[in-house]
Design a protein around this motif. Structure first.
Motif, mmCIF file in Angstrom:
data_model
loop_
_atom_site.group_PDB
_atom_site.id
_atom_site.type_symbol
_atom_site.label_atom_id
_atom_site.label_comp_id
_atom_site.label_asym_id
_atom_site.label_seq_id
_atom_site.Cartn_x
_atom_site.Cartn_y
_atom_site.Cartn_z
ATOM 1 N N TYR A 238 0.836 -1.202 0.000
ATOM 2 C CA TYR A 238 0.000 0.000 0.000
ATOM 3 C C TYR A 238 0.870 1.251 0.000
ATOM 4 O O TYR A 238 0.602 2.222 -0.727
ATOM 5 C CB TYR A 238 -0.921 -0.012 1.225
ATOM 6 N N ALA A 239 1.935 1.251 0.804
ATOM 7 C CA ALA A 239 2.847 2.398 0.818
ATOM 8 C C ALA A 239 3.483 2.585 -0.558
ATOM 9 O O ALA A 239 3.653 3.713 -1.038
ATOM 10 C CB ALA A 239 3.918 2.206 1.887
ATOM 11 N N HIS A 240 3.867 1.489 -1.206
ATOM 12 C CA HIS A 240 4.430 1.594 -2.549
ATOM 13 C C HIS A 240 3.406 2.181 -3.523
ATOM 14 O O HIS A 240 3.740 3.059 -4.342
ATOM 15 C CB HIS A 240 4.885 0.213 -3.025
ATOM 16 N N ALA A 241 2.170 1.719 -3.455
ATOM 17 C CA ALA A 241 1.134 2.228 -4.364
ATOM 18 C C ALA A 241 0.880 3.710 -4.139
ATOM 19 O O ALA A 241 0.691 4.474 -5.093
ATOM 20 C CB ALA A 241 -0.155 1.429 -4.183
ATOM 21 N N ARG A 242 0.893 4.149 -2.884
ATOM 22 C CA ARG A 242 0.677 5.579 -2.605
ATOM 23 C C ARG A 242 1.851 6.406 -3.110
ATOM 24 O O ARG A 242 1.671 7.534 -3.587
ATOM 25 C CB ARG A 242 0.472 5.800 -1.106
ATOM 26 N N ALA A 243 3.060 5.892 -2.997
ATOM 27 C CA ALA A 243 4.215 6.620 -3.515
ATOM 28 C C ALA A 243 4.112 6.781 -5.029
ATOM 29 O O ALA A 243 4.398 7.859 -5.574
ATOM 30 C CB ALA A 243 5.503 5.892 -3.138
ATOM 31 N N ALA A 399 11.684 8.045 -3.676
ATOM 32 C CA ALA A 399 12.734 7.219 -3.073
ATOM 33 C C ALA A 399 12.120 6.072 -2.282
ATOM 34 O O ALA A 399 12.619 4.937 -2.317
ATOM 35 C CB ALA A 399 13.630 8.078 -2.177
ATOM 36 N N VAL A 400 11.050 6.361 -1.562
ATOM 37 C CA VAL A 400 10.339 5.304 -0.825
ATOM 38 C C VAL A 400 9.851 4.232 -1.786
ATOM 39 O O VAL A 400 10.026 3.026 -1.555
ATOM 40 C CB VAL A 400 9.149 5.900 -0.041
ATOM 41 N N GLY A 401 9.238 4.663 -2.889
ATOM 42 C CA GLY A 401 8.744 3.703 -3.862
ATOM 43 C C GLY A 401 9.853 2.833 -4.429
ATOM 44 O O GLY A 401 9.678 1.619 -4.617
ATOM 45 N N ALA A 402 11.016 3.436 -4.694
ATOM 46 C CA ALA A 402 12.140 2.675 -5.245
ATOM 47 C C ALA A 402 12.641 1.631 -4.261
ATOM 48 O O ALA A 402 12.919 0.479 -4.637
ATOM 49 C CB ALA A 402 13.264 3.625 -5.641
ATOM 50 N N VAL A 403 12.773 2.006 -2.993
ATOM 51 C CA VAL A 403 13.275 1.073 -1.983
ATOM 52 C C VAL A 403 12.293 -0.080 -1.773
ATOM 53 O O VAL A 403 12.692 -1.249 -1.712
ATOM 54 C CB VAL A 403 13.548 1.807 -0.660
ATOM 55 N N LEU A 404 11.005 0.231 -1.677
ATOM 56 C CA LEU A 404 10.016 -0.824 -1.462
ATOM 57 C C LEU A 404 9.928 -1.749 -2.671
ATOM 58 O O LEU A 404 9.848 -2.972 -2.521
ATOM 59 C CB LEU A 404 8.650 -0.207 -1.156
ATOM 60 N N ALA A 405 9.951 -1.180 -3.879
ATOM 61 C CA ALA A 405 9.882 -2.012 -5.075
ATOM 62 C C ALA A 405 11.115 -2.901 -5.186
ATOM 63 O O ALA A 405 11.014 -4.099 -5.495
ATOM 64 C CB ALA A 405 9.747 -1.129 -6.320
ATOM 65 N N GLY A 406 12.300 -2.327 -4.937
ATOM 66 C CA GLY A 406 13.522 -3.122 -5.018
ATOM 67 C C GLY A 406 13.564 -4.220 -3.977
ATOM 68 O O GLY A 406 13.993 -5.347 -4.258
#
Length: 419
Positions: A238-243, A399-406
């Motif tokens: 969910y955090a990734h989707a919001r980012a 940056a949050v999205g990149a870290v969570l996706a990776g």
């Protein structure tokens, strides 16, 4: 200054001390920096002085005293304090450090925290004929490869359904010679629960096996499919989707990300209730979280940051802090998030070294929990025009999205842009 840059700075300080004749040692290839432990202070601590004391023929405290002046005069470092037997505790210019960290993550993308080149290690992971062991071995191999190792995964037995349902593969199957003992053996899933695990599907099934520590028995129930705050996997995705939604919404408003100080004028303060509490939805309630009715109300789309009406449907930009919540000043929330992001390379290295993908899974949960309140503040509200602060917030969100996706990719789990 990122942790990688700080490690290089510490090594440069050692080299300068050697060149000046104050230390007589071989400059190491790596200096470990990590958040300070009990009794420490500042943003990071290093035990380099303890590492060099014996070859230098001096006490750790004396080595630390030699290195301290070379660190204090470096741009981005505001103070260096000696504690304990010789730990160097380093305080950074937080504004500059945050900008550099976000820029580094955006530059590296999902590969932030990866080794820059192979390190020459060759690692053989061998596991029994056990579903969880195979999944843990494969995820450990992904982590080891991210840190520059060449890895081969073998199993004493394998079932094709493991690939079709959980997407797990190995390099070879068969009984290994005595010289290659089993070295990946987590607590297995009971045979009676294997069908329940397979029912979870690839993403939830892999999370169920990887999130617990190897010595803990995994839970295989439907709680991994529930799209509520109680489900750690849901919070991470969910955090990734919001980012990702923040990037789409910003594009609609005509501005893009630019690393900079995240404090200053802008979109208000996040609330402590910034984590999702309802079923998978992009429709926030009055607290900025998904509705708790248990019924999906829609995907995380361009309207997912708006102000909800009494019926829970967004109608426009947020106009204030929801009633009944405890406000968290942005200046207090952002450093916690930045610290979690800065710790990502260390977590990847430790998870790889100990063959412990659970460490990465728990770290992703920590990043998501720190990010969710912040993500509510990224976009302008009301008639506010996008400012440098908004562009900086958007950069941190990306940056949050990149870290969570990776991180999810290393676990073999999908990171959808919409939930």
């Amino acid at each position: 200054m990122t942790p990688v840059e700080l490690s290089r700075t510490v090594l440069h300080a050692v080299r300068r001390a050697v060149d000046a004749g104050e230390l007589s040692v071989a400059v190491p290839t790596r200096a470990v920096v990590a958040p300070p432990g009990p009794g420490g202070c500042g943003d990071y601590a290093t035990s380099i002085a303890l590492q060099l004391a014996r070859p230098a023929g001096q006490t750790p405290v004396r080595v630390a005293e030699v290195l301290r002046p070379y660190l204090v005069g470096t741009d981005g470092i505001t103070d260096v304090v000696l504690t304990g037997p010789g730990f160097l505790n380093i305080s950074l210019d937080r504004a500059a450090a945050g900008v550099g960290l976000v820029g580094e993550i955006l530059r590296r993308g999902a590969r932030y925290g990866y080794a820059e080149q192979p390190d020459g290690r060759v690692v053989q992971l061998h596991c029994p004929r056990d579903l969880r062991a195979v999944v843990v071995a494969e995820a450990s191999a992904r982590l080891l490869r991210s840190q520059g190792a060449l890895v081969r995964v073998t199993a004493e037995g394998f079932e094709d359904v493991w690939t079709s349902v959980l997407g797990v593969t190995v390099d070879a199957v068969g009984v290994a010679p005595a010289a290659l003992p089993v070295n990946v053996r987590p607590v297995p899933v009971p045979a009676s629960e294997t069908a329940d695990l397979m029912f979870l599907g690839r993403d939830a099934g892999r999370w169920a096996l990887l999130h617990p520590a190897a010595h803990d028995r995994p839970r295989t129930g439907g709680e991994h499919l529930v799209q509520r705050e109680s489900n750690p996997l849901f919070r991470v995705r969910y955090a990734h989707a919001r980012a990702r939604a923040a990037t789409r919404n910003a594009a609609d408003l005509g501005f893009t990300a630019e690393p900079g100080p995240v404090t200053g004028s802008g979109s208000g303060t996040p609330t402590r209730s910034g984590t999702p509490t309802g079923r998978a939805t992009g429709t926030p309630t009055r607290s900025g979280t998904p509705a708790g009715s248990g019924t999906p109300n829609g995907p995380v789309t361009g309207s997912d940051t708006g102000t909800p009406t009494r019926s829970g449907t967004p109608t426009g930009p947020a106009t204030g802090t929801p009633a009944g919540t405890v406000p968290t000043p942005l200046a207090d929330a952002a450093p916690e998030l930045l610290a979690a992001l800065a710790d990502h390379p260390r977590v990847l290295a430790a998870a790889a070294e100990h063959r412990a993908p659970d460490r990465l899974a728990r770290h992703l949960v920590a990043v998501a929990d720190a990010a969710l309140p912040f993500l509510l503040t990224v976009l302008p509200r009301g008639g506010e025009k996008p400012s440098a602060a908004h562009r900086a917030r958007l950069a941190l969100a990306e940056a949050v999205g990149a870290v969570l996706a990776g991180g999810l990719d290393l676990l073999g789990i999908d990171a959808p842009d919409h939930l």
